[in-house]
Design a protein around this motif. Structure first.
Motif, PDB file in Angstrom:
ATOM      1  N   LEU A 189    -152.902  49.678 -34.103  1.00  0.00           N
ATOM      2  CA  LEU A 189    -151.911  49.375 -35.135  1.00  0.00           C
ATOM      3  C   LEU A 189    -150.563  49.015 -34.507  1.00  0.00           C
ATOM      4  O   LEU A 189    -149.890  48.081 -34.949  1.00  0.00           O
ATOM      5  CB  LEU A 189    -151.748  50.576 -36.073  1.00  0.00           C
ATOM      6  N   LEU A 190    -150.181  49.753 -33.469  1.00  0.00           N
ATOM      7  CA  LEU A 190    -148.911  49.482 -32.797  1.00  0.00           C
ATOM      8  C   LEU A 190    -148.946  48.121 -32.098  1.00  0.00           C
ATOM      9  O   LEU A 190    -147.981  47.368 -32.145  1.00  0.00           O
ATOM     10  CB  LEU A 190    -148.605  50.595 -31.797  1.00  0.00           C
ATOM     11  N   ASN A 191    -150.063  47.824 -31.464  1.00  0.00           N
ATOM     12  CA  ASN A 191    -150.197  46.522 -30.809  1.00  0.00           C
ATOM     13  C   ASN A 191    -150.160  45.375 -31.805  1.00  0.00           C
ATOM     14  O   ASN A 191    -149.513  44.354 -31.577  1.00  0.00           O
ATOM     15  CB  ASN A 191    -151.491  46.474 -29.992  1.00  0.00           C
ATOM     16  N   GLU A 192    -150.853  45.558 -32.932  1.00  0.00           N
ATOM     17  CA  GLU A 192    -150.881  44.514 -33.961  1.00  0.00           C
ATOM     18  C   GLU A 192    -149.478  44.233 -34.499  1.00  0.00           C
ATOM     19  O   GLU A 192    -149.161  43.108 -34.888  1.00  0.00           O
ATOM     20  CB  GLU A 192    -151.807  44.933 -35.110  1.00  0.00           C
ATOM     21  N   ALA A 193    -148.638  45.272 -34.505  1.00  0.00           N
ATOM     22  CA  ALA A 193    -147.264  45.118 -35.000  1.00  0.00           C
ATOM     23  C   ALA A 193    -146.291  44.750 -33.877  1.00  0.00           C
ATOM     24  O   ALA A 193    -145.076  44.744 -34.092  1.00  0.00           O
ATOM     25  CB  ALA A 193    -146.815  46.404 -35.687  1.00  0.00           C
ATOM     26  N   ASN A 194    -146.839  44.454 -32.702  1.00  0.00           N
ATOM     27  CA  ASN A 194    -146.039  43.992 -31.557  1.00  0.00           C
ATOM     28  C   ASN A 194    -145.052  45.035 -31.026  1.00  0.00           C
ATOM     29  O   ASN A 194    -143.975  44.678 -30.534  1.00  0.00           O
ATOM     30  CB  ASN A 194    -145.302  42.691 -31.900  1.00  0.00           C
ATOM     31  N   TYR A 195    -145.435  46.313 -31.114  1.00  0.00           N
ATOM     32  CA  TYR A 195    -144.621  47.344 -30.475  1.00  0.00           C
ATOM     33  C   TYR A 195    -144.822  47.288 -28.965  1.00  0.00           C
ATOM     34  O   TYR A 195    -145.857  46.806 -28.471  1.00  0.00           O
ATOM     35  CB  TYR A 195    -144.977  48.735 -31.010  1.00  0.00           C
ATOM     36  N   ASN A 196    -143.851  47.802 -28.235  1.00  0.00           N
ATOM     37  CA  ASN A 196    -143.904  47.837 -26.775  1.00  0.00           C
ATOM     38  C   ASN A 196    -144.663  49.096 -26.350  1.00  0.00           C
ATOM     39  O   ASN A 196    -144.082  50.070 -25.871  1.00  0.00           O
ATOM     40  CB  ASN A 196    -142.471  47.833 -26.221  1.00  0.00           C
ATOM     41  N   VAL A 197    -145.977  49.069 -26.545  1.00  0.00           N
ATOM     42  CA  VAL A 197    -146.793  50.270 -26.360  1.00  0.00           C
ATOM     43  C   VAL A 197    -147.728  50.121 -25.163  1.00  0.00           C
ATOM     44  O   VAL A 197    -148.288  49.050 -24.918  1.00  0.00           O
ATOM     45  CB  VAL A 197    -147.593  50.594 -27.648  1.00  0.00           C
ATOM     46  N   SER A 198    -147.850  51.201 -24.395  1.00  0.00           N
ATOM     47  CA  SER A 198    -148.784  51.270 -23.270  1.00  0.00           C
ATOM     48  C   SER A 198    -149.781  52.386 -23.529  1.00  0.00           C
ATOM     49  O   SER A 198    -149.456  53.392 -24.177  1.00  0.00           O
ATOM     50  CB  SER A 198    -148.033  51.555 -21.962  1.00  0.00           C
ATOM     51  N   TRP A 199    -150.990  52.214 -23.023  1.00  0.00           N
ATOM     52  CA  TRP A 199    -152.077  53.178 -23.245  1.00  0.00           C
ATOM     53  C   TRP A 199    -152.674  53.587 -21.911  1.00  0.00           C
ATOM     54  O   TRP A 199    -152.901  52.741 -21.039  1.00  0.00           O
ATOM     55  CB  TRP A 199    -153.141  52.542 -24.132  1.00  0.00           C
TER      56      TRP A 199
END
Length: 226
Positions: A189-199
């Motif tokens: 969901l965060l990636n789809e919303a273009n957040y600066n997220v790392s996993w």
């Protein structure tokens, strides 16, 4: 919960140099701030770092999935079903407490842009939820072994102030308490919303590994010491 942020018991670890940044670290269900305070030396930060660490203790309340026993908890957990797990009234009440903790640090002279909101399990849920909705840009959001309380949707009223804030999600590949699928759902969901997220996942259960703390230290130093 009628508790206010100023009345939350907490463990505060001050740096040897004057504090110019802060990590607010929220513990998981049934734990306390004392559960994570010992990790600070394990982060092997530079001796002259100026990071204040705040480990608050959640209020005590009855938890439905634990037969109503009273324990430290940021919100009631009603079931193991991800779509009905988090008591949103409790999440919102604790969000206000966490917002208050952030504001305390701002009032002490630490700019929001120098504050990292971190948490494990239930505390990670609160760090992610609060950080996405907070009205000032934070240095980073650290979400460990957790999920979004809104399950398969982003929270309402996510604030643009943290639309580009670095978010680090960690999860155990053998986590039986919070399945890795729940963390991956939040990540998607965060990636789809273009957040600066790392996993990053690790070969562990619902816990934290020394190797993971080394990676977290590197991430924290890039946010607060660079």
């Amino acid at each position: 919960m009628s508790t206010s942020a100023t009345s939350l018991e907490r463990i505060t670890l001050e740096p040897s140099s004057p504090a110019n940044s802060c990590v607010i670290w929220l513990h998981g269900l049934g734990d306390s701030g004392a559960g994570f305070a010992p990790i600070v030396p394990m982060l092997a930060l530079p001796e002259n770092h100026g990071i204040r660490f705040v480990f608050p203790h959640a209020p005590e309340q009855a938890v439905t999935i634990n037969q109503g026993y009273v324990m430290r908890s940021w919100y009631d957990i009603k079931s193991m079903d991800l779509h009905n797990r988090a008591d949103m009234e409790g999440v919102l009440a604790s969000e206000k407490l966490v917002q208050g903790l952030i504001q305390e640090q701002i009032d002490l002279g630490i700019a929001a842009k120098n504050i990292v909101l971190a948490g494990f399990s239930q505390g990670g849920v609160l760090s992610l939820f609060t950080g996405l909705r907070f009205s000032q840009s934070l240095a980073g959001i650290l979400a460990l072994s957790c999920y979004l309380p809104t399950a398969d949707t982003l929270p309402e009223h996510c604030h643009s102030a943290n639309s580009t804030t670095p978010i680090l999600q960690n999860h155990g590949e053998q986590d039986a308490v919070v399945p890795i699928s729940a963390g991956k759902m939040a990540n998607a969901l965060l990636n789809e919303a273009n957040y600066n997220v790392s996993w990053q996942s690790y070969p562990m259960e619902h816990s934290v590994l020394p190797e993971q703390l080394t990676d977290i230290s590197t991430w924290l130093q890039a946010r607060l010491l660079s």
